[in-house]
Design a protein around this motif. Structure first.
Motif, short mmCIF file in Angstrom:
data_model
loop_
_atom_site.label_atom_id
_atom_site.label_comp_id
_atom_site.label_asym_id
_atom_site.label_seq_id
_atom_site.Cartn_x
_atom_site.Cartn_y
_atom_site.Cartn_z
N ILE A 86 -1.32 -12.41 2.03
CA ILE A 86 -2.52 -12.11 0.98
C ILE A 86 -2.17 -11.00 0.33
N GLU A 87 -2.27 -11.36 -1.12
CA GLU A 87 -1.94 -10.41 -2.39
C GLU A 87 -2.96 -9.68 -2.91
N TYR A 88 -2.58 -8.58 -3.40
CA TYR A 88 -3.80 -7.65 -3.75
C TYR A 88 -3.14 -6.99 -5.13
N GLU A 89 -4.07 -6.63 -6.02
CA GLU A 89 -3.91 -6.10 -7.11
C GLU A 89 -3.40 -4.58 -7.02
N SER A 90 -3.44 -3.99 -5.86
CA SER A 90 -2.88 -2.69 -5.58
C SER A 90 -2.07 -2.45 -4.33
N GLY A 91 -1.41 -1.59 -4.33
CA GLY A 91 -0.63 -1.42 -3.12
C GLY A 91 -1.30 -1.29 -1.89
N VAL A 92 -0.85 -1.91 -0.77
CA VAL A 92 -1.48 -1.80 0.45
C VAL A 92 -0.59 -0.67 1.56
N CYS A 93 -1.35 0.27 1.89
CA CYS A 93 -0.82 1.14 2.81
C CYS A 93 -0.97 1.15 4.28
N SER A 94 -2.13 0.26 4.72
CA SER A 94 -2.28 0.18 5.90
C SER A 94 -3.06 -0.71 6.20
N ALA A 95 -3.06 -1.73 7.38
CA ALA A 95 -3.97 -2.95 7.79
C ALA A 95 -4.13 -3.27 9.01
N GLU A 96 -5.18 -3.64 9.33
CA GLU A 96 -5.58 -4.01 10.85
C GLU A 96 -6.04 -5.51 10.91
N TYR A 97 -5.49 -5.93 11.78
CA TYR A 97 -5.82 -7.67 12.14
C TYR A 97 -6.49 -7.68 13.61
N PHE A 98 -7.68 -8.37 13.53
CA PHE A 98 -8.35 -8.56 14.67
C PHE A 98 -9.13 -9.96 14.86
N THR A 99 -9.59 -10.12 15.94
CA THR A 99 -10.16 -11.47 16.07
C THR A 99 -11.70 -11.01 16.77
#
Length: 371
Positions: A86-99
Motif C-alpha cells: 500500500i502506497e502513501y503520499e507520506s513516509g510510513v514510520c510504523s504499522a500494525e496488521y491485525f484481523t
C-alpha cells in the motif's frame, strides 16, 4: 530559441524537453513487525525524493520469506516478494496488521502526522497463493477525518498528531486498543470499533521532546521513551499521571520487553551506544548494561533491538553491524556486518531467521543454528 551571449559570441539555444526518472535518494525500512498469528511480516517504509517523503507498507507472507532465505545469497530484494503493498503520499514510520471479525486491517502512522486505517476486503485464504497488486492510496492533505474506497481497500485517515508519528502499537491485552507516539511529544490512545479507528484520548506532554517509542505493558499501561532521555510509565485511565522509571543523559530510542509474555523487564537503546536492562518494579535503577557500540573509535547510536528467545538479544547500531548479546553471561556471542556496509535501520527475528534492513533496498538475513 533563446539568444545567449558568451565571450562576445551570440548563440541560438534551442529549447529542449528533458524528462527525468523519479529515483529516490533514500529508501528505508523504518520498522518491521512480525505477526505470528497471521503468518506475516509487516515492513514500514519511507522513500525520499529530493526533499519529499513518500511511504509504503509492505506485507510479506512468512512462507515466502522463508523460501527466499533458503538460497545461498546474503540478501533479498524485498519489493519483489511483497504480498500486499500500500502506497502513501507520506513516509510510513510504523504499522500494525491485525484481523478482526475475519477481516484484515492495517494501521499506518506517517510522517505528516496522519493515522491511516486500511480495510483489506479480500479473503486471505482464497488469495494466499497469489501476489496481490499494488494499491496506491491518494491521501488528501486535510486536517480532518477523510474516508475513501479504492479497489479492494477502504481507507480512513485521521489527524490527531501534529508531527511525525514514530510508533503505532497494538495492545496484546485488548485487540481493539492501540496507541501511537510522535514528534509532537504526545501519546495518543485509539480504539477500533465497527470497522473504524476512533480517537479516545491523549497525553499531550508525555515527554519534553520527541516520543520515539511506546509499548503496552498491561491492558491500561504504556511504557514510552524519547528525546528527553526519560523512560516513563503511564496509565491511560489516569492520563495526567506519568511515572518516570529512569532518566538517562541522552536520547532513548527504543524499548523492548525481554519476555513478550511478561511486562516487567525491558531493554532500552540509547544514543550513547549502550543498551540498558530495567525492571518496572525498581525505578531509577539499571539491572545491566550492554557494552556500548562504537565505530572508528567513537560511540554511535544503539538504534534498535529484538529478542531471540528470552536470553539472547539482537542489537543493531550505527556501526553497520548486527550482533547477538547473551543476557545470562553478559557477553557478545555473534556479530555480522551488513553486506553493503550501510547503516542498519531495523531488525526482526522469526522462525530461525534474523532479518535486518539497510538503506540499499535489500533485506539481509542470517539463519540461526541451534546447538
Amino acid at each position: 530559441g533563446i539568444n545567449a551571449e558568451y565571450m562576445g559570441y551570440t548563440m541560438l539555444m534551442e529549447p529542449r524537453v528533458v524528462s527525468f526518472k523519479k529515483i529516490p535518494t533514500h529508501k528505508i525500512i523504518m520498522q518491521m513487525n512480525y505477526v505470528p498469528e497471521a503468518g506475516v511480516l509487516v515492513a514500514s517504509e519511507a522513500s525520499m525524493y529530493g526533499f519529499d517523503w513518500t511511504g509504503q507498507v509492505r506485507v510479506f507472507q512468512e512462507s515466502k520469506l522463508i523460501e527466499a532465505c533458503s538460497s545461498s545469497a546474503e540478501s533479498i530484494e524485498y519489493p519483489t516478494l511483497s504480498w500486499i503493498t500500500i502506497e502513501y503520499e507520506s513516509g510510513v514510520c510504523s504499522a500494525e496488521y491485525f484481523t478482526f471479525s475475519e477481516t484484515n486491517y492495517l494501521i499506518a502512522g506517517c510522517m505528516d502526522g496522519a493515522m491511516h486505517l486500511s480495510k483489506l476486503k479480500w479473503d486471505r485464504k482464497a488469495r494466499e497463493d497469489h501476489r496481490l497488486p499494488v494499491f496506491k492510496i491518494e491521501v488528501p492533505g486535510a486536517d480532518s477525518s477523510q474516508t475513501q474506497s479504492i479497489d479492494n481497500i477502504y481507507q480512513e485517515t485521521l489527524y490527531e498528531h501534529s508531527d511525525i508519528v514514530t510508533k503505532v502499537s497494538k495492545n496484546p491485552w485488548n485487540p481493539k486498543s492501540f496507541c501511537s507516539a510522535g514528534w509532537d511529544q504526545s501519546i495518543q490512545n485509539w480504539t477500533f470499533g465497527e470497522a473504524a479507528l476512533e480517537y479516545v484520548s491523549s497525553i499531550k506532554r508525555a515527554h519534553s521532546g520527541c516520543v520515539y517509542d511506546a509499548q503496552w505493558m498491561g491492558e491500561n499501561m504504556i511504557l514510552s521513551c524519547g528525546q528527553d532521555g526519560a523512560i516513563k510509565l503511564s496509565d491511560i485511565k489516569k492520563k495526567d499521571e506519568m511515572n518516570t522509571l529512569y532518566q538517562g543523559n541522552c536520547s532513548c530510542r527504543t524499548i523492548c520487553k525481554i519476555n513478550p509474555k511478561e511486562s516487567l523487564i525491558f531493554a532500552a537503546t540509547w544514543d550513547a551506544g549502550m543498551v540498558s536492562i530495567h525492571d518496572i518494579r525498581i525505578p531509577n535503577k539499571t539491572m545491566a548494561v550492554v557494552e556500548p557500540i562504537s565505530y572508528k573509535g567513537e560511540k554511535v547510536r544503539a538504534h534498535s533491538l529484538d529478542m531471540l528467545g528470552t536470553s539472547n538479544m539482537i542489537i543493531i547500531g550505527y556501526d553497520h553491524f548486527v550482533r547477538i548479546w547473551d543476557l545470562k553471561n553478559n557477553c557478545e556471542i555473534w556479530k555480522n556486518s551488513a553486506p553493503e556496509k550501510d547503516s542498519i535501520i531495523s531488525v526482526k527475528s522469526f522462525n530461525d531467521l534474523i532479518l535486518y534492513s539497510s538503506m540499499d533496498e535489500t533485506l539481509s538475513f542470517n539463519k540461526i543454528t541451534h546447538q
